[in-house]
Design a protein around this motif. Structure first.
Motif, short mmCIF file in Angstrom:
data_model
loop_
_atom_site.label_atom_id
_atom_site.label_comp_id
_atom_site.label_asym_id
_atom_site.label_seq_id
_atom_site.Cartn_x
_atom_site.Cartn_y
_atom_site.Cartn_z
N SER A 88 -5.84 17.29 -10.03
CA SER A 88 -5.73 18.67 -9.69
C SER A 88 -6.23 19.55 -10.94
O SER A 88 -6.97 20.37 -10.74
N HIS A 89 -6.10 19.05 -12.41
CA HIS A 89 -6.60 19.66 -13.45
C HIS A 89 -8.08 19.61 -13.26
O HIS A 89 -8.73 20.57 -13.46
N LEU A 90 -8.84 18.42 -12.89
CA LEU A 90 -10.12 18.20 -12.81
C LEU A 90 -10.70 19.30 -11.61
O LEU A 90 -11.55 19.90 -12.09
N PHE A 91 -10.13 19.17 -10.36
CA PHE A 91 -10.53 20.09 -9.42
C PHE A 91 -10.67 21.74 -10.05
O PHE A 91 -11.42 22.42 -9.60
N LYS A 92 -9.53 21.81 -10.46
CA LYS A 92 -9.22 23.26 -11.09
C LYS A 92 -10.28 23.70 -11.97
O LYS A 92 -10.95 24.91 -12.00
N VAL A 142 0.82 -1.17 0.14
CA VAL A 142 -0.11 0.09 0.19
C VAL A 142 0.90 1.20 -0.05
O VAL A 142 1.77 1.27 0.83
N PHE A 143 0.66 2.08 -0.99
CA PHE A 143 1.33 3.32 -0.92
C PHE A 143 0.21 4.54 -0.79
O PHE A 143 -0.63 4.57 -1.45
N THR A 144 0.77 5.59 0.34
CA THR A 144 -0.43 6.36 0.50
C THR A 144 0.14 7.76 0.37
O THR A 144 1.37 8.06 0.45
N HIS A 145 -0.77 8.54 -0.37
CA HIS A 145 -0.11 9.99 -0.70
C HIS A 145 -1.40 10.89 -0.25
O HIS A 145 -2.60 10.65 -0.38
N ILE A 173 -1.48 -2.63 -10.18
CA ILE A 173 -2.40 -2.18 -9.16
C ILE A 173 -3.71 -2.91 -9.11
O ILE A 173 -4.37 -3.14 -9.99
N GLU A 174 -3.81 -3.09 -7.99
CA GLU A 174 -5.18 -3.99 -7.36
C GLU A 174 -6.30 -3.09 -7.37
O GLU A 174 -7.52 -3.19 -7.89
N LYS A 175 -6.17 -2.00 -6.61
CA LYS A 175 -7.39 -0.97 -6.54
C LYS A 175 -6.57 0.36 -6.09
O LYS A 175 -5.62 0.40 -5.45
N ILE A 176 -7.29 1.63 -6.34
CA ILE A 176 -6.96 2.76 -5.65
C ILE A 176 -7.84 3.19 -4.93
O ILE A 176 -9.21 3.23 -5.31
N GLU A 228 6.78 6.76 -8.51
CA GLU A 228 6.33 8.25 -8.07
C GLU A 228 5.82 8.77 -9.14
O GLU A 228 4.79 9.54 -9.12
N GLU A 229 6.40 8.61 -10.47
CA GLU A 229 5.85 9.08 -11.70
C GLU A 229 4.56 8.83 -11.87
O GLU A 229 3.55 9.72 -12.41
N SER A 230 4.03 7.67 -11.64
CA SER A 230 2.57 7.18 -11.66
C SER A 230 1.78 7.85 -10.88
O SER A 230 0.49 8.32 -11.13
N VAL A 231 2.32 8.19 -9.60
CA VAL A 231 1.29 8.67 -8.51
C VAL A 231 1.28 10.40 -8.91
O VAL A 231 0.10 10.82 -8.85
N ASN A 232 2.28 10.83 -9.54
CA ASN A 232 2.25 12.23 -9.55
C ASN A 232 1.43 12.54 -10.99
O ASN A 232 0.63 13.43 -11.17
N GLU A 233 1.31 11.50 -12.06
CA GLU A 233 0.43 11.59 -13.16
C GLU A 233 -1.11 11.75 -12.74
O GLU A 233 -1.79 12.58 -12.99
N GLY A 234 -1.53 10.79 -11.60
CA GLY A 234 -2.69 10.62 -11.15
C GLY A 234 -3.02 12.26 -10.32
O GLY A 234 -4.14 12.48 -10.30
N LYS A 235 -2.12 12.61 -9.59
CA LYS A 235 -2.29 13.58 -9.03
C LYS A 235 -2.61 14.89 -9.90
O LYS A 235 -3.20 15.76 -9.40
#
Length: 161
Positions: free
Chosen positions: A143-147, A3-6, A96-99, A132-139
């Protein structure tokens, strides 16, 4: 399974009640209108929008992914908290199993806006790690969606009051 948490926090000039209505309660209708290149459609496959609901999100033409299925885990209208898990789709790949995501909106210190607190948990399949690249891509996509939602609300001050 690993499990990786961000965790992230985003400040918004939009009050929590209004932002929650747009970002969570009417997201299925609003997001395809605001960012049709990202999200083509949202279809409820099971449930009524509350916990246990399963939705299929079909991505727009410009996306490198086709679809995902979300399962609503928690919807707390009083505390502006929403949790869901990505349980299926090509975005999960072979690693990834799930997010799972939890978003909580709280009033900003001055009481005029919000702070969106988001926790993302990536559950990897045995023997795999997430980059970390995959996590940053999702982030970045989140962020774009939120904005985009925030910009819509700022340009439509009577919406979601």
């Amino acid at each position: 399974m690993g499990v990786f948490t961000h965790e992230t926090e985003t400040v918004s000039p939009i009050p929590p009640t209004r932002l929650f209505k747009a970002l969570v309660l009417d997201a299925d209708n609003l997001i395809p209108k605001v960012v049709p290149q990202a999200i083509k459609s949202v279809e409820i496959l099971q449930g009524n929008g509350g916990p246990g609901t399963i939705k299929k999100i079909t991505f727009g033409e410009g996306s490198s992914y086709k679809y995902v299925k979300h399962k609503v885990d928690k919807l707390d209208l009083d505390n502006f908290t929403f949790s869901y898990s990505v349980i299926e789709g090509d975005v999960l790949g072979d690693v990834i199993e799930k997010i799972s995501y939890e978003t909580k909106l709280v009033a900003s210190a001055d009481g005029t806006g919000s702070i969106a607190k988001r926790t993302s948990q990536y559950y990897t399949k045995d023997g795999h790690e997430i980059s970390e690249e995959s996590v940053n891509e999702g982030k970045d996509k989140a962020s774009h969606l939120f904005k985009a939602i925030e910009a819509y609300l700022l340009s439509n001050p009577d919406a979601y009051n």
